[in-house]
Design a protein around this motif. Sequence first.
Motif, PDB file in Angstrom:
ATOM      1  N   GLU A 156       0.830  -1.204   0.000  1.00 42.19           N
ATOM      2  CA  GLU A 156       0.000   0.000   0.000  1.00 42.19           C
ATOM      3  C   GLU A 156       0.867   1.256   0.000  1.00 42.19           C
ATOM      4  N   GLU A 157       1.955   1.221   0.775  1.00 41.62           N
ATOM      5  CA  GLU A 157       2.864   2.365   0.813  1.00 41.62           C
ATOM      6  C   GLU A 157       3.532   2.568  -0.543  1.00 41.62           C
ATOM      7  N   LYS A 158       3.911   1.466  -1.174  1.00 47.47           N
ATOM      8  CA  LYS A 158       4.530   1.533  -2.496  1.00 47.47           C
ATOM      9  C   LYS A 158       3.555   2.111  -3.517  1.00 47.47           C
ATOM     10  N   GLU A 159       2.305   1.653  -3.462  1.00 49.11           N
ATOM     11  CA  GLU A 159       1.292   2.150  -4.395  1.00 49.11           C
ATOM     12  C   GLU A 159       1.001   3.629  -4.145  1.00 49.11           C
ATOM     13  N   TRP A 160       0.986   4.027  -2.857  1.00 52.23           N
ATOM     14  CA  TRP A 160       0.717   5.424  -2.528  1.00 52.23           C
ATOM     15  C   TRP A 160       1.845   6.326  -3.025  1.00 52.23           C
ATOM     16  N   GLN A 161       3.080   5.887  -2.857  1.00 55.82           N
ATOM     17  CA  GLN A 161       4.211   6.672  -3.333  1.00 55.82           C
ATOM     18  C   GLN A 161       4.183   6.798  -4.854  1.00 55.82           C
ATOM     19  N   ALA A 162       3.814   5.696  -5.529  1.00 55.36           N
ATOM     20  CA  ALA A 162       3.710   5.736  -6.993  1.00 55.36           C
ATOM     21  C   ALA A 162       2.597   6.688  -7.417  1.00 55.36           C
ATOM     22  N   HIS A 163       1.483   6.647  -6.674  1.00 52.05           N
ATOM     23  CA  HIS A 163       0.366   7.549  -6.979  1.00 52.05           C
ATOM     24  C   HIS A 163       0.787   9.006  -6.814  1.00 52.05           C
ATOM     25  N   GLN A 164       1.505   9.286  -5.729  1.00 51.85           N
ATOM     26  CA  GLN A 164       1.951  10.657  -5.493  1.00 51.85           C
ATOM     27  C   GLN A 164       2.890  11.132  -6.599  1.00 51.85           C
ATOM     28  N   ALA A 165       3.781  10.235  -7.030  1.00 55.10           N
ATOM     29  CA  ALA A 165       4.713  10.597  -8.102  1.00 55.10           C
ATOM     30  C   ALA A 165       3.958  10.862  -9.400  1.00 55.10           C
ATOM     31  N   ASN A 166       2.982   9.997  -9.707  1.00 57.52           N
ATOM     32  CA  ASN A 166       2.187  10.176 -10.925  1.00 57.52           C
ATOM     33  C   ASN A 166       1.350  11.448 -10.850  1.00 57.52           C
ATOM     34  N   GLU A 167       0.813  11.714  -9.657  1.00 55.53           N
ATOM     35  CA  GLU A 167      -0.003  12.911  -9.491  1.00 55.53           C
ATOM     36  C   GLU A 167       0.840  14.171  -9.652  1.00 55.53           C
ATOM     37  N   LYS A 168       2.041  14.138  -9.098  1.00 54.26           N
ATOM     38  CA  LYS A 168       2.933  15.290  -9.216  1.00 54.26           C
ATOM     39  C   LYS A 168       3.300  15.544 -10.673  1.00 54.26           C
ATOM     40  N   ALA A 169       3.565  14.459 -11.413  1.00 57.45           N
ATOM     41  CA  ALA A 169       3.889  14.594 -12.831  1.00 57.45           C
ATOM     42  C   ALA A 169       2.684  15.118 -13.609  1.00 57.45           C
ATOM     43  N   PHE A 170       1.498  14.634 -13.251  1.00 56.71           N
ATOM     44  CA  PHE A 170       0.267  15.086 -13.902  1.00 56.71           C
ATOM     45  C   PHE A 170       0.034  16.572 -13.647  1.00 56.71           C
ATOM     46  N   GLN A 171       0.209  16.987 -12.413  1.00 61.32           N
ATOM     47  CA  GLN A 171      -0.022  18.386 -12.049  1.00 61.32           C
ATOM     48  C   GLN A 171       0.951  19.319 -12.763  1.00 61.32           C
ATOM     49  N   ALA A 172       2.151  18.816 -13.042  1.00 59.66           N
ATOM     50  CA  ALA A 172       3.151  19.647 -13.726  1.00 59.66           C
ATOM     51  C   ALA A 172       2.755  19.948 -15.169  1.00 59.66           C
ATOM     52  N   THR A 173       1.870  19.128 -15.738  1.00 60.20           N
ATOM     53  CA  THR A 173       1.452  19.331 -17.134  1.00 60.20           C
ATOM     54  C   THR A 173       0.231  20.235 -17.256  1.00 60.20           C
ATOM     55  N   LEU A 174      -0.399  20.577 -16.138  1.00 57.87           N
ATOM     56  CA  LEU A 174      -1.644  21.341 -16.184  1.00 57.87           C
ATOM     57  C   LEU A 174      -1.403  22.797 -16.581  1.00 57.87           C
ATOM     58  N   VAL A 175      -2.308  23.287 -17.394  1.00 60.43           N
ATOM     59  CA  VAL A 175      -2.317  24.708 -17.750  1.00 60.43           C
ATOM     60  C   VAL A 175      -3.629  25.273 -17.212  1.00 60.43           C
ATOM     61  N   ILE A 176      -3.550  25.922 -16.070  1.00 63.92           N
ATOM     62  CA  ILE A 176      -4.746  26.411 -15.388  1.00 63.92           C
ATOM     63  C   ILE A 176      -4.923  27.899 -15.679  1.00 63.92           C
ATOM     64  N   PRO A 177      -6.103  28.298 -16.122  1.00 63.96           N
ATOM     65  CA  PRO A 177      -6.341  29.719 -16.424  1.00 63.96           C
ATOM     66  C   PRO A 177      -6.116  30.606 -15.199  1.00 63.96           C
ATOM     67  N   GLU A 178      -5.668  31.810 -15.432  1.00 65.92           N
ATOM     68  CA  GLU A 178      -5.437  32.754 -14.339  1.00 65.92           C
ATOM     69  C   GLU A 178      -6.719  33.032 -13.568  1.00 65.92           C
ATOM     70  N   TRP A 179      -7.850  33.048 -14.287  1.00 55.20           N
ATOM     71  CA  TRP A 179      -9.116  33.399 -13.655  1.00 55.20           C
ATOM     72  C   TRP A 179      -9.719  32.262 -12.825  1.00 55.20           C
ATOM     73  N   ALA A 180      -9.184  31.052 -12.950  1.00 54.24           N
ATOM     74  CA  ALA A 180      -9.758  29.890 -12.257  1.00 54.24           C
ATOM     75  C   ALA A 180      -9.552  29.989 -10.752  1.00 54.24           C
ATOM     76  N   LYS A 181     -10.628  29.785 -10.015  1.00 57.24           N
ATOM     77  CA  LYS A 181     -10.571  29.792  -8.554  1.00 57.24           C
ATOM     78  C   LYS A 181     -10.923  28.425  -7.949  1.00 57.24           C
ATOM     79  N   GLY A 182     -11.181  27.483  -8.826  1.00 60.12           N
ATOM     80  CA  GLY A 182     -11.499  26.141  -8.363  1.00 60.12           C
ATOM     81  C   GLY A 182     -11.608  25.182  -9.532  1.00 60.12           C
ATOM     82  N   VAL A 183     -11.732  23.901  -9.217  1.00 63.25           N
ATOM     83  CA  VAL A 183     -11.863  22.884 -10.248  1.00 63.25           C
ATOM     84  C   VAL A 183     -13.013  21.957  -9.869  1.00 63.25           C
ATOM     85  N   ILE A 184     -13.788  21.552 -10.861  1.00 61.08           N
ATOM     86  CA  ILE A 184     -14.908  20.636 -10.635  1.00 61.08           C
ATOM     87  C   ILE A 184     -14.456  19.234 -11.036  1.00 61.08           C
TER      88      ILE A 184
END
Length: 296
Positions: A156-184
């Motif tokens: 579970e710890e291994k899977e969680w660490q992998a998830h965090q790494a994948n999530e961090k990589a995913f977040q690095a690719t996001l282009v979020i508009p300046e006007w955005a104050k939240g995400v649905i």
Amino acid sequence: MNKQITPTLNPFSVLVNWSESNEFNEGQLYDFMDFEHKALNVAKQNPLGGYDKTNVTVTFENGDEHQCRLDLGCGGNDTGFADHCLSTLEYHQKHHLDADKPWLRNDAEHQQLISLIRTYRFDIEFVTVARIQTIKATELAKQQERDKEQAKREQEEKEWQAHQANEKAFQATLVIPEWAKGVIVATYTEYDKERSEPYSGEHHTKTLRTIILAWSTHTRRLFPELRKACLNYPDTVFLNDKEQSCEHRNNYGIGQGSGLTNVDYLYHGWCVEKITFGTYRSKSQYVPLGEMSIPE
């Protein structure tokens, strides 16, 4: 143990009248020691509790018969007929003077049973070894359970660490508009049978799908906005229909929570909610790992 009995009768055979164990067949006749060895093996199949009820009729060399039910298992249950009889005798000798157990002294049938058991000749060494084997079987099973739990936690710890790494990589690719104050975000969850322990009241949910539906220009939670965002993904379109969805406004409680869900949602199913962006970290860090479904 030898001093506690006066052995004169040798058990000869065992008839299995019925048993909860698949190792025995109803009506099967065994040589006594063959049965004792098989009963021990059955007992060791229950190392962490429980037992297999087994009704037997033991015939002695003089033709006498003794019918009883054995509870074949570890942890103080029976390892065979000899162990059953000797345990009964040992219990009597230990507690027959106890004030709260007058039946050990006054019950005629019990006294007769004790008198009979005192005449039975058993292989004391075999019973002693059998008891030790069940103790070792329990210790081994408990260690295997501990090893299994440890391996589970490590996985579970291994899977969680992998998830965090994948999530961090995913977040690095996001282009979020300046006007955005939240995400649905829409999530689809189901009951996690593997991690849950219903008997101890421990229940877990696992998220199977996470869909990023839309950016929001404000921090308010408006259900019309959530419904509109549902149109951005085929599997959540039905939530746009008020007849097929339910609005939850429970911000602090547990259970149905807050957001837009399918009608029969309770802990599991589709849930659409808004995640508002804070100011103490970048916007992308608020967006969970998922599938992008925001129209261009």
